[in-house]
Design an enzyme around this catalytic site. Structure first.
Site, PDB file in Angstrom:
ATOM      1  N   CYS A   3       0.769  -1.250   0.039  1.00 57.34           N
ATOM      2  CA  CYS A   3      -0.025  -0.107   0.128  1.00 57.34           C
ATOM      3  C   CYS A   3       1.073   1.305  -0.025  1.00 57.34           C
ATOM      4  O   CYS A   3       1.653   1.265   0.885  1.00 57.34           O
ATOM      5  CB  CYS A   3      -1.043   0.064   1.093  1.00 57.34           C
ATOM      6  SG  CYS A   3      -1.607   1.646   1.421  1.00 57.34           S
ATOM      7  N   CYS A   6       0.455   3.505   3.251  1.00 61.15           N
ATOM      8  CA  CYS A   6       1.080   2.841   4.438  1.00 61.15           C
ATOM      9  C   CYS A   6       2.553   2.882   4.130  1.00 61.15           C
ATOM     10  O   CYS A   6       3.434   3.345   5.295  1.00 61.15           O
ATOM     11  CB  CYS A   6       0.737   1.137   4.341  1.00 61.15           C
ATOM     12  SG  CYS A   6      -0.900   0.764   5.049  1.00 61.15           S
ATOM     13  N   ASP A  29      -0.115  16.623  -1.446  1.00 61.77           N
ATOM     14  CA  ASP A  29      -0.199  15.722  -2.790  1.00 61.77           C
ATOM     15  C   ASP A  29       0.918  16.034  -3.904  1.00 61.77           C
ATOM     16  O   ASP A  29       0.984  16.988  -4.125  1.00 61.77           O
ATOM     17  CB  ASP A  29      -1.684  15.968  -3.311  1.00 61.77           C
ATOM     18  CG  ASP A  29      -2.245  14.910  -4.481  1.00 61.77           C
ATOM     19  OD1 ASP A  29      -3.310  14.328  -3.819  1.00 61.77           O
ATOM     20  OD2 ASP A  29      -1.479  14.888  -5.297  1.00 61.77           O
ATOM     21  N   HIS A  45      -4.649   0.999   8.366  1.00 66.06           N
ATOM     22  CA  HIS A  45      -4.996   0.751   6.786  1.00 66.06           C
ATOM     23  C   HIS A  45      -6.456   0.592   6.746  1.00 66.06           C
ATOM     24  O   HIS A  45      -6.667  -0.501   7.472  1.00 66.06           O
ATOM     25  CB  HIS A  45      -4.378  -0.352   6.032  1.00 66.06           C
ATOM     26  CG  HIS A  45      -4.573  -0.491   4.675  1.00 66.06           C
ATOM     27  ND1 HIS A  45      -3.863   0.077   3.731  1.00 66.06           N
ATOM     28  CD2 HIS A  45      -5.743  -1.283   4.339  1.00 66.06           C
ATOM     29  CE1 HIS A  45      -4.583  -0.019   2.688  1.00 66.06           C
ATOM     30  NE2 HIS A  45      -5.654  -0.862   3.028  1.00 66.06           N
ATOM     31  N   ASN A  85     -12.505  10.072  -2.637  1.00 69.26           N
ATOM     32  CA  ASN A  85     -12.992   9.592  -3.381  1.00 69.26           C
ATOM     33  C   ASN A  85     -13.019   8.105  -3.023  1.00 69.26           C
ATOM     34  O   ASN A  85     -12.262   7.454  -2.425  1.00 69.26           O
ATOM     35  CB  ASN A  85     -12.050   9.678  -4.633  1.00 69.26           C
ATOM     36  CG  ASN A  85     -11.939  10.960  -5.279  1.00 69.26           C
ATOM     37  OD1 ASN A  85     -12.895  11.645  -5.229  1.00 69.26           O
ATOM     38  ND2 ASN A  85     -10.855  11.437  -5.693  1.00 69.26           N
ATOM     39  N   HIS A  96      -6.112   3.154   0.104  1.00 70.82           N
ATOM     40  CA  HIS A  96      -5.964   3.506   1.613  1.00 70.82           C
ATOM     41  C   HIS A  96      -6.778   4.983   1.775  1.00 70.82           C
ATOM     42  O   HIS A  96      -6.627   5.820   1.323  1.00 70.82           O
ATOM     43  CB  HIS A  96      -4.568   3.828   1.938  1.00 70.82           C
ATOM     44  CG  HIS A  96      -4.182   3.924   3.233  1.00 70.82           C
ATOM     45  ND1 HIS A  96      -3.508   3.294   4.082  1.00 70.82           N
ATOM     46  CD2 HIS A  96      -4.506   5.016   4.297  1.00 70.82           C
ATOM     47  CE1 HIS A  96      -3.240   3.810   5.014  1.00 70.82           C
ATOM     48  NE2 HIS A  96      -4.123   4.783   5.329  1.00 70.82           N
ATOM     49  N   HIS A  98      -8.380   8.121   2.362  1.00 70.27           N
ATOM     50  CA  HIS A  98      -7.807   9.667   2.648  1.00 70.27           C
ATOM     51  C   HIS A  98      -8.734  10.821   2.018  1.00 70.27           C
ATOM     52  O   HIS A  98      -9.541  10.578   1.392  1.00 70.27           O
ATOM     53  CB  HIS A  98      -6.499   9.787   1.397  1.00 70.27           C
ATOM     54  CG  HIS A  98      -6.639   9.432   0.070  1.00 70.27           C
ATOM     55  ND1 HIS A  98      -6.888   8.098  -0.269  1.00 70.27           N
ATOM     56  CD2 HIS A  98      -6.856  10.151  -1.196  1.00 70.27           C
ATOM     57  CE1 HIS A  98      -6.968   8.138  -1.631  1.00 70.27           C
ATOM     58  NE2 HIS A  98      -7.151   9.335  -1.974  1.00 70.27           N
ATOM     59  N   HIS A 100      -8.920  14.531   0.470  1.00 68.11           N
ATOM     60  CA  HIS A 100      -8.208  15.676   0.092  1.00 68.11           C
ATOM     61  C   HIS A 100      -8.658  16.783   0.836  1.00 68.11           C
ATOM     62  O   HIS A 100      -9.729  17.175   0.973  1.00 68.11           O
ATOM     63  CB  HIS A 100      -8.399  15.714  -1.350  1.00 68.11           C
ATOM     64  CG  HIS A 100      -8.241  14.492  -2.153  1.00 68.11           C
ATOM     65  ND1 HIS A 100      -7.112  14.668  -3.073  1.00 68.11           N
ATOM     66  CD2 HIS A 100      -8.801  13.300  -2.587  1.00 68.11           C
ATOM     67  CE1 HIS A 100      -7.131  13.359  -3.706  1.00 68.11           C
ATOM     68  NE2 HIS A 100      -8.100  12.663  -3.209  1.00 68.11           N
TER      69      HIS A 100
HETATM   70  P1  AMP Z   1      -7.319   9.570  -5.258  1.00 65.78           P
HETATM   71  O1  AMP Z   1      -7.501   9.511  -6.722  1.00 65.78           O
HETATM   72  O2  AMP Z   1      -8.646  10.036  -4.453  1.00 65.78           O
HETATM   73  O3  AMP Z   1      -7.138   8.121  -4.790  1.00 65.78           O
HETATM   74  O4  AMP Z   1      -6.046  10.205  -4.483  1.00 65.78           O
HETATM   75  C1  AMP Z   1      -4.966   9.752  -4.629  1.00 65.78           C
HETATM   76  C2  AMP Z   1      -3.991  10.968  -4.630  1.00 65.78           C
HETATM   77  O5  AMP Z   1      -2.728  10.391  -4.211  1.00 65.78           O
HETATM   78  C3  AMP Z   1      -3.740  11.578  -5.997  1.00 65.78           C
HETATM   79  O6  AMP Z   1      -4.200  13.077  -5.768  1.00 65.78           O
HETATM   80  C4  AMP Z   1      -2.454  11.725  -6.247  1.00 65.78           C
HETATM   81  O7  AMP Z   1      -1.997  12.782  -6.685  1.00 65.78           O
HETATM   82  C5  AMP Z   1      -1.695  11.315  -4.679  1.00 65.78           C
HETATM   83  N1  AMP Z   1      -0.454  10.796  -4.734  1.00 65.78           N
HETATM   84  C6  AMP Z   1      -0.167   9.635  -5.419  1.00 65.78           C
HETATM   85  N2  AMP Z   1       0.971   9.177  -5.162  1.00 65.78           N
HETATM   86  C7  AMP Z   1       1.706  10.223  -4.253  1.00 65.78           C
HETATM   87  C8  AMP Z   1       2.657  10.311  -3.378  1.00 65.78           C
HETATM   88  N3  AMP Z   1       3.833   9.459  -3.591  1.00 65.78           N
HETATM   89  N4  AMP Z   1       2.929  11.428  -2.627  1.00 65.78           N
HETATM   90  C9  AMP Z   1       1.888  12.298  -2.463  1.00 65.78           C
HETATM   91  N5  AMP Z   1       0.772  12.191  -3.290  1.00 65.78           N
HETATM   92  C10 AMP Z   1       0.644  10.943  -3.991  1.00 65.78           C
HETATM   93 ZN    ZN Z   2      -2.519   1.344   3.553  1.00 71.39          ZN
END
Ligand code: AMP
Ligand code: ZN
Length: 112
Positions: A3, A6, A29, A45, A85, A96, A98, A100
């Protein structure tokens, strides 16, 4: 378990930390959709909002109570948007949970 978030929480993948406590971790992000785009995740998680159970509801309440503090630290006094989302149609790319936190400008009135 493989993940991304994680791994970020564990420090195995670098991130720009905004906030951390025993229950949650917040970081910028990597692909910002607004001048300020921060993610806040539970340290435990949980795959998505669909997986919320009574046991972890306290953690989610804590995250929601923490978001305004983070918003203040990020100078989002003029307002911001919180989005999570869920699943395929919600375009959830990281499985995982989250939230925004988006702001730093007047956001679009359209959400979908
Ligand atoms: P979602 O599409 O709602 O699952 O959001 C996932 C978010 O994680 C997106 O806005 C990506 O830009 C962000 N993301 C992906 N990889 C990373 C990373 N390594 N560091 C920070 N944000 C990330
Ligand atoms: Zn996780």
């Amino acid at each position: 378990m493989d993940c991304l978030f994680c791994a970020i929480i564990n420090g195995d993948i670098p991130s720009k930390k905004v906030y951390e406590d025993d229950k949650c971790y917040a970081f910028l992000d990597i692909n910002p959709q607004a001048p300020v785009h921060c993610l806040i995740v539970p340290k435990v998680h949980i795959a998505s909002l669909d997986e919320i159970c009574p046991k972890c509801a306290e953690t989610i309440a804590h995250i929601l109570a923490t978001i305004p503090k983070i918003a203040k630290d990020l100078s989002l006094g003029d307002g911001y948007r919180v989005v999570t989302n869920v699943g395929e149609n919600g375009c959830q790319s990281v499985k995982h949970l989250h939230f925004h936190i988006l702001g730093g400008k007047k956001l679009s009135e359209s959400m979908a």
